[in-house]
Write a protein that holds these residues in place. Structure first.
Motif, PDB file in Angstrom:
ATOM      1  N   GLY A 173       0.791  -1.218   0.000  1.00 46.18           N
ATOM      2  CA  GLY A 173       0.000   0.000   0.000  1.00 46.18           C
ATOM      3  C   GLY A 173       0.823   1.266   0.000  1.00 46.18           C
ATOM      4  N   SER A 174       2.153   1.131  -0.075  1.00 50.08           N
ATOM      5  CA  SER A 174       3.009   2.321  -0.056  1.00 50.08           C
ATOM      6  C   SER A 174       3.111   3.001  -1.414  1.00 50.08           C
ATOM      7  N   GLY A 175       2.700   2.331  -2.483  1.00 45.77           N
ATOM      8  CA  GLY A 175       2.735   2.925  -3.812  1.00 45.77           C
ATOM      9  C   GLY A 175       3.938   2.556  -4.644  1.00 45.77           C
ATOM     10  N   LYS A 176       4.779   1.674  -4.133  1.00 45.48           N
ATOM     11  CA  LYS A 176       6.034   1.373  -4.836  1.00 45.48           C
ATOM     12  C   LYS A 176       5.808   0.641  -6.161  1.00 45.48           C
ATOM     13  N   THR A 177       4.881  -0.322  -6.185  1.00 42.15           N
ATOM     14  CA  THR A 177       4.599  -1.028  -7.435  1.00 42.15           C
ATOM     15  C   THR A 177       3.953  -0.094  -8.451  1.00 42.15           C
ATOM     16  N   THR A 178       3.031   0.740  -7.999  1.00 39.43           N
ATOM     17  CA  THR A 178       2.415   1.713  -8.907  1.00 39.43           C
ATOM     18  C   THR A 178       3.461   2.651  -9.483  1.00 39.43           C
ATOM     19  N   ALA A 179       4.407   3.077  -8.659  1.00 40.48           N
ATOM     20  CA  ALA A 179       5.470   3.952  -9.142  1.00 40.48           C
ATOM     21  C   ALA A 179       6.292   3.258 -10.221  1.00 40.48           C
ATOM     22  N   GLY A 180       6.665   1.996  -9.974  1.00 36.67           N
ATOM     23  CA  GLY A 180       7.454   1.261 -10.954  1.00 36.67           C
ATOM     24  C   GLY A 180       6.723   1.082 -12.267  1.00 36.67           C
ATOM     25  N   ARG A 181       5.441   0.778 -12.211  1.00 37.99           N
ATOM     26  CA  ARG A 181       4.670   0.576 -13.435  1.00 37.99           C
ATOM     27  C   ARG A 181       4.406   1.890 -14.157  1.00 37.99           C
ATOM     28  N   ALA A 182       4.243   2.966 -13.390  1.00 41.48           N
ATOM     29  CA  ALA A 182       4.044   4.268 -14.019  1.00 41.48           C
ATOM     30  C   ALA A 182       5.292   4.713 -14.775  1.00 41.48           C
ATOM     31  N   LEU A 183       6.473   4.368 -14.251  1.00 42.21           N
ATOM     32  CA  LEU A 183       7.710   4.725 -14.946  1.00 42.21           C
ATOM     33  C   LEU A 183       7.771   4.101 -16.333  1.00 42.21           C
ATOM     34  N   LEU A 184       7.248   2.889 -16.453  1.00 42.41           N
ATOM     35  CA  LEU A 184       7.233   2.190 -17.738  1.00 42.41           C
ATOM     36  C   LEU A 184       5.965   2.479 -18.533  1.00 42.41           C
ATOM     37  N   ARG A 185       5.089   3.272 -17.951  1.00 39.16           N
ATOM     38  CA  ARG A 185       3.801   3.631 -18.537  1.00 39.16           C
ATOM     39  C   ARG A 185       2.917   2.413 -18.785  1.00 39.16           C
ATOM     40  N   LEU A 186       3.045   1.432 -17.906  1.00 41.32           N
ATOM     41  CA  LEU A 186       2.079   0.348 -17.879  1.00 41.32           C
ATOM     42  C   LEU A 186       0.785   0.850 -17.257  1.00 41.32           C
ATOM     43  N   VAL A 187       0.910   1.852 -16.389  1.00 39.84           N
ATOM     44  CA  VAL A 187      -0.207   2.717 -16.000  1.00 39.84           C
ATOM     45  C   VAL A 187       0.240   4.133 -16.311  1.00 39.84           C
ATOM     46  N   GLU A 188      -0.659   4.941 -16.819  1.00 40.60           N
ATOM     47  CA  GLU A 188      -0.276   6.290 -17.226  1.00 40.60           C
ATOM     48  C   GLU A 188      -0.128   7.205 -16.011  1.00 40.60           C
ATOM     49  N   PRO A 189       1.007   7.877 -15.870  1.00 40.86           N
ATOM     50  CA  PRO A 189       1.206   8.778 -14.729  1.00 40.86           C
ATOM     51  C   PRO A 189       0.285   9.992 -14.806  1.00 40.86           C
ATOM     52  N   THR A 190      -0.023  10.555 -13.658  1.00 43.14           N
ATOM     53  CA  THR A 190      -0.831  11.768 -13.590  1.00 43.14           C
ATOM     54  C   THR A 190       0.021  13.010 -13.764  1.00 43.14           C
ATOM     55  N   GLY A 191       1.262  12.951 -13.304  1.00 45.18           N
ATOM     56  CA  GLY A 191       2.141  14.104 -13.421  1.00 45.18           C
ATOM     57  C   GLY A 191       3.587  13.731 -13.186  1.00 45.18           C
ATOM     58  N   GLY A 192       4.471  14.701 -13.406  1.00 42.51           N
ATOM     59  CA  GLY A 192       5.892  14.486 -13.197  1.00 42.51           C
ATOM     60  C   GLY A 192       6.632  14.193 -14.482  1.00 42.51           C
ATOM     61  N   LYS A 193       7.912  13.849 -14.331  1.00 41.68           N
ATOM     62  CA  LYS A 193       8.770  13.516 -15.462  1.00 41.68           C
ATOM     63  C   LYS A 193       9.576  12.259 -15.138  1.00 41.68           C
ATOM     64  N   ALA A 194       9.944  11.539 -16.194  1.00 43.85           N
ATOM     65  CA  ALA A 194      10.856  10.408 -16.066  1.00 43.85           C
ATOM     66  C   ALA A 194      11.851  10.517 -17.214  1.00 43.85           C
ATOM     67  N   LEU A 195      13.003  11.108 -16.930  1.00 43.69           N
ATOM     68  CA  LEU A 195      14.004  11.354 -17.963  1.00 43.69           C
ATOM     69  C   LEU A 195      14.897  10.129 -18.098  1.00 43.69           C
ATOM     70  N   PHE A 196      14.751   9.433 -19.219  1.00 37.77           N
ATOM     71  CA  PHE A 196      15.560   8.259 -19.507  1.00 37.77           C
ATOM     72  C   PHE A 196      16.585   8.641 -20.564  1.00 37.77           C
ATOM     73  N   ASP A 197      17.854   8.693 -20.147  1.00 40.10           N
ATOM     74  CA  ASP A 197      18.912   9.166 -21.048  1.00 40.10           C
ATOM     75  C   ASP A 197      18.572  10.538 -21.604  1.00 40.10           C
ATOM     76  N   GLY A 198      17.928  11.372 -20.769  1.00 39.06           N
ATOM     77  CA  GLY A 198      17.588  12.733 -21.155  1.00 39.06           C
ATOM     78  C   GLY A 198      16.260  12.894 -21.852  1.00 39.06           C
TER      79      GLY A 198
END
Length: 333
Positions: free
Chosen positions: A54-79
């Motif tokens: 319930g801490s959100g860690k799995t959701t965070a990991g999946r959002a980084l890969l856009r398996l779930v679409e993030p609501t906000g923020g950035k994820a810079l991969f190699d810029g």
């Protein structure tokens, strides 16, 4: 070496900035699954993302890969900001970014042989069929500690640990740079956990992989991770180099997690730091510091302001308004 080269080398492979993920709930309410999470993952390193269920860690990991679409923020991969890419452009990055799922029983298609399961990933790369494909499948199985003969079998013929190795082989088939390992050992026996953790370490050294390792147990990732990010109810409580977080945790939540972790030396004990109650609902999180309702050191001011994640030295950061005060002794006894 020029200053420009040094700057380029210092850039993280992945820089997560203000990652937020909300889910709609009934009556117009919102599930605050992930709130303003930021951390960096250096190239060739392993970062542990740790917290209770319930801490959100799995959701965070999946959002980084856009398996779930993030609501906000950035994820810079190699810029490149992954969150700004179109669906078509994001597909081109799937080869660089892979995931190993938690449950090795449900993540593999029971109707497909191992060769076909790994072959699906090879199809994504446009890998030719025939003898070369069979050789590549055999190579991948050997890489994860399985026999090439296993290619003709079905998932139900394997143990849980072997199935997880097949899942790892499938992820490696596209030759990724970055892997999210979503609690990959939580469903396995303790002895098998150690084998899979050692496998991840060996693969990282051999292939130069960069890993985000998600776990609920700090002790599981203690020797594997270079850095640790501790989450609670969608927010970062503490992050920093593993040696500092484990040796001198600053946040009461991190201390409590460490206090409940088993110590292999029977002559040493960690002092018990109680965690009363259950983790609150992400639909109605507490005001101020989300951990204050269970924190043994909470004061009135903790309910007033969301504490920022601030540096405390050596790359160590903590989100606690009392982090500059002398904390209670947590050390091993």
């Amino acid at each position: 070496m020029s200053a420009l080269v040094q700057t380029v080398e210092a850039q993280p492979l992945l820089s997560v900035q203000g990652l937020t993920k909300h889910f709609p709930a009934r009556n117009g309410r919102i599930v605050h699954a992930v709130e303003d999470v930021s951390f960096d993952v250096q190239r060739g390193s392993t970062v542990g993302l740790v917290g209770e269920s319930g801490s959100g860690k799995t959701t965070a990991g999946r959002a980084l890969l856009r398996l779930v679409e993030p609501t906000g923020g950035k994820a810079l991969f190699d810029g490149v900001d992954l969150f700004s890419l179109s669906s078509r452009d994001m597909r081109a990055y799937r080869q660089k970014l892979q995931i190993v799922f938690q449950d090795p029983f449900s993540s593999l298609n029971p109707r497909m042989r191992v060769a076909a399961i790994i072959g699906e990933a090879l199809d994504a790369r446009g890998f030719p069929r025939g003898k070369k494909r069979a050789e590549r499948v055999a190579e991948l199985l050997t890489l994860v500690g399985l026999s090439p003969d296993h290619a003709s079998r079905y998932p139900h013929e394997f143990s849980g640990g072997q199935r997880q190795r097949i899942g790892i082989a499938r992820a490696l088939a596209v030759e990724p740079q970055f892997i999210v390992a979503d609690e990959p050992v939580s469903a396995l026996d303790v002895s098998v956990q150690a084998q899979v953790l050692n496998l991840f370490g060996d693969l990282q050294r051999k292939l130069g992989l960069t890993l985000l390792f998600i776990a609920h147990d700090l002790s599981v990732v203690e020797y594997l991770c270079d850095e640790v990010v501790v989450m609670y109810l969608g927010r970062v409580m503490e992050r920093g180099p593993s040696r500092l977080v484990y040796a001198a945790p600053r946040h009461p939540y991190t201390k409590a997690l460490l206090a409940t972790a088993p110590v292999p030396d029977p002559t040493r004990r960690r002092s018990h730091i109680p965690l009363h109650g259950d983790i609150p609902s992400p639909i109605d999180p507490p005001s101020g510091c989300v951990f204050r309702t269970r924190c043994p050191e909470a004061i009135a001011a903790c309910a007033e302001t969301v504490p920022p994640v601030e540096p405390v030295g050596g790359g160590h950061h903590v989100a606690c308004i009392r982090h500059n005060e002398k904390m209670s002794d947590w050390s091993l006894k």
